[in-house]
Design a protein around this motif. Structure first.
Motif, mmCIF file in Angstrom:
data_model
loop_
_atom_site.group_PDB
_atom_site.id
_atom_site.type_symbol
_atom_site.label_atom_id
_atom_site.label_comp_id
_atom_site.label_asym_id
_atom_site.label_seq_id
_atom_site.Cartn_x
_atom_site.Cartn_y
_atom_site.Cartn_z
ATOM 1 N N CYS A 1 48.028 -4.798 -23.382
ATOM 2 C CA CYS A 1 47.274 -3.637 -23.868
ATOM 3 C C CYS A 1 45.873 -3.553 -23.280
ATOM 4 O O CYS A 1 45.230 -2.510 -23.376
ATOM 5 N N MET B 1 53.040 -5.975 -33.648
ATOM 6 C CA MET B 1 54.233 -5.346 -33.085
ATOM 7 C C MET B 1 54.015 -3.855 -32.864
ATOM 8 O O MET B 1 54.514 -3.276 -31.893
ATOM 9 N N LYS B 2 53.262 -3.225 -33.741
ATOM 10 C CA LYS B 2 52.969 -1.795 -33.586
ATOM 11 C C LYS B 2 52.152 -1.542 -32.327
ATOM 12 O O LYS B 2 52.388 -0.565 -31.605
ATOM 13 N N LYS C 1 54.507 -1.945 -29.289
ATOM 14 C CA LYS C 1 55.441 -0.833 -29.127
ATOM 15 C C LYS C 1 54.772 0.386 -28.513
ATOM 16 O O LYS C 1 55.441 1.217 -27.894
ATOM 17 N N ALA C 2 53.459 0.514 -28.703
ATOM 18 C CA ALA C 2 52.737 1.660 -28.147
ATOM 19 C C ALA C 2 52.450 1.510 -26.660
ATOM 20 O O ALA C 2 52.022 2.463 -26.011
ATOM 21 N N SER D 1 56.544 -1.510 -22.721
ATOM 22 C CA SER D 1 57.580 -1.953 -23.647
ATOM 23 C C SER D 1 58.804 -1.045 -23.632
ATOM 24 O O SER D 1 59.860 -1.416 -24.137
ATOM 25 N N ALA D 2 58.677 0.164 -23.042
ATOM 26 C CA ALA D 2 59.804 1.088 -22.951
ATOM 27 C C ALA D 2 60.622 0.786 -21.702
ATOM 28 O O ALA D 2 60.116 0.201 -20.739
#
Length: 229
Positions: free
Chosen positions: A120, A183-184, A187-188, A192-193
């Motif tokens: 991040c 985790m939030k 996921k952003a 992670s996608a």
């Protein structure tokens, strides 16, 4: 450099004084070592409140201070818990389950910090009220364990178990709070996608059909047509 930063550095310098004095008292039972450890601990705790007040009152908050202040608190706590985890005839021994919970939680947060910072770029940290309670209770456990060995303060070490239990419960609760928050944040992150190439490959795989299956279906349809005629 601001005044709170200098105070935080001074608190960091008190940590080895506290540890060495407490270890010497645990080994020899020297009263001078005990008073030195108590003095270093109390000065560190009081100065923690002083530098926080100065930073808020005179608007001297800084990124360096945001790093040094919790670092000084954590080193003081960890060093005190480690020394009190050893068996000694001069100091009470803290239960293993509390030490395991505190260090396990801190290790988890440290690993999570590195992972989230790597992906991040920056970790959003919002201290929770339960986390502050856990820190206060851990500090209280160390203070009670150190001060309770002498009669001057009138502290009974029998109460230490309940303070340890309360600190352990709060520490474990913070794990349940920070894990979903971490985790939030992960996921952003776009990384992670699934990647674009992988998504296309998955789509192609969904529409791929075995050629032998097509041939078998065509043969069955032809046989049914011949029987009908």
């Amino acid at each position: 450099m601001t005044i709170p930063n200098y105070i935080s550095i001074f608190r960091l310098m008190l940590v080895p004084v506290f540890v060495i004095s407490l270890l010497d008292f645990a080994d020899t039972g020297t009263e001078l070592s005990w008073w030195t450890a108590v003095g270093a601990f109390l000065v560190a705790v009081v100065s923690d409140g002083v530098d926080g007040y100065i930073a808020r009152r005179f608007k001297q908050r800084s990124e360096l201070g945001a790093f040094l202040d919790p670092m000084a608190d954590k080193l003081l706590l960890v060093s005190g818990l480690v020394v009190l985890s050893f068996s000694s005839e001069h100091l009470p021994q803290l239960p293993v389950w509390m030490i395991g919970m505190v260090f396990g939680r801190d290790l988890f947060l440290l690993l999570g910090f590195f992972v989230i910072t790597h992906w991040c770029g920056k970790m959003k940290i919002q201290p929770h009220f339960i986390s502050k309670c856990a820190t206060v209770l851990q500090m209280f456990v160390v203070a009670w364990g150190v001060l309770g060995v002498e009669d001057q303060f009138g502290l009974e070490t029998d109460w230490l178990f309940w303070w340890c239990l309360a600190a352990t419960v709060c520490t474990g609760t913070t794990f349940l709070i920070y894990f979903p928050a971490g985790m939030k944040q992960l996921k952003a992150v776009p990384a992670s996608a699934p990647s674009t190439d992988q998504s296309r490959r998955l789509v192609r795989m969904d529409f791929e059909v075995d050629p032998t299956t097509i041939a078998g279906d065509w043969k069955s349809a032809r046989d049914e047509k011949d029987e009908g005629t």
